[in-house]
Design an enzyme around this catalytic site. Structure first.
Site, PDB file in Angstrom:
ATOM      1  CD  GLU A 299       1.518  -4.818  -5.185  1.00 28.64           C
ATOM      2  OE1 GLU A 299       0.776  -4.575  -4.485  1.00 28.64           O
ATOM      3  OE2 GLU A 299       1.515  -5.692  -6.082  1.00 28.64           O
ATOM      4  CB  CYS A 300      -0.836   0.425  -1.357  1.00 24.05           C
ATOM      5  SG  CYS A 300      -1.921  -1.303  -1.031  1.00 24.05           S
ATOM      6  N   GLY A 301       1.553  -1.753  -0.140  1.00 25.25           N
ATOM      7  CA  GLY A 301       1.952  -2.444   1.105  1.00 25.25           C
ATOM      8  C   GLY A 301       1.306  -3.474   1.438  1.00 25.25           C
TER       9      GLY A 301
END
Length: 273
Positions: A239-241
């Site tokens: 995930e990118c956040g």
């Protein structure tokens, strides 16, 4: 059975109501989930990086007979040229309002690197993710009065997404609708092709999933998973956040100036027209 829920939903939702909503939505098609959302979810926007699932949701919304919710696109400044081209194609095809948000105080890569240094993603990926995705998203939600968003997440993407429900509430109180939560990649791909939905041209060049150019590469022989090629050298990162816990991401980010208080979705007043 939709009339058992208030229109729009009265927030905050308790666990019993959320469970009842998910039981109901789990029986519906993605198209019907979206139509339900258009009448039940307050201050609804679609967050998108113009991946395949988000594009399918957008196309379905365009055929729903209802106005299309505005889109929120987080411009990290490091997208591929093909991604920016796709943004323009989508704008022209669907005549949709796209709200673009960039890292705070930055309009160009030069601005960003002057503020944060070069190759921040290599030096401190938590701070990078917060600066290019998490903070701009929160700023968008606050400025636009967002209470609910449509996402392109699906269970078959694996990782943290494997147990997705149709509707979730994050730690800030934001409602996240995942209309294609139960679809497989083959269903998404078939819809794209059958409906001539615009797609990122990099997908025809060996890429399975497209993010920033510095952390995305074509999938290799033997690669597994729909998001192969993303963060290939980052071990278990998936995930990118943006869909991680906001407060945990904020605490790990090493930014010089962060506001002491963050307005959450539950604090937002009636959104502007």
């Amino acid at each position: 059975m939709t009339d058992q829920f208030s229109t729009p939903l009265e927030l905050p939702l308790d666990e019993e109501t959320l469970a009842a909503i998910n039981a109901h939505l789990s029986q519906l098609s993605p198209q019907d989930i979206l139509v339900w959302a258009l009448t039940h979810l307050p201050a609804l926007y679609q967050t998108t990086a113009f991946g395949l699932t988000g594009l399918v949701a957008l196309d379905m919304l365009s055929k729903s007979g209802h106005p299309i919710p505005k889109l929120i696109f987080l411009d990290t400044l490091y997208h591929f040229a093909e991604t920016y081209e796709l943004v323009q194609q989508v704008r022209e095809r669907y005549a949709v309002d796209i709200k673009m948000y960039k890292p705070e105080g930055c309009n160009t890569i030069r601005d960003f690197e002057k503020k944060h240094g070069e190759e921040l993603w290599e030096k401190d990926e938590d701070t990078y993710d917060f600066a290019v995705k998490v903070e701009p998203a929160q700023r968008a939600y606050q400025e636009l009065g967002v209470r609910s968003v449509i996402t392109g997440r699906r269970r078959s993407q694996g990782g943290d997404r494997a147990s997705l429900q149709p509707l979730e509430i994050d730690e800030t109180g934001l409602l996240k609708l995942n209309p294609l939560f139960a679809w497989s990649f083959s269903q998404v791909d078939a819809y794209i092709r059958e409906n001539n939905v615009p797609r990122n041209q990099l997908l025809d060049q060996g890429y399975r999933s497209v993010g920033d150019w510095h952390s995305t590469e074509p999938s290799r022989e033997g690669d597994a998973g729909e998001r192969a090629g993303r963060w290939a050298d980052k071990g278990e990162k998936t995930e990118c956040g943006l869909h991680k816990n906001f407060f945990e991401m904020k605490s790990r980010a090493k930014l010089e100036e962060q506001p002491e208080e963050v307005t959450t979705a539950s604090d937002v007043a009636t959104p502007p027209a």
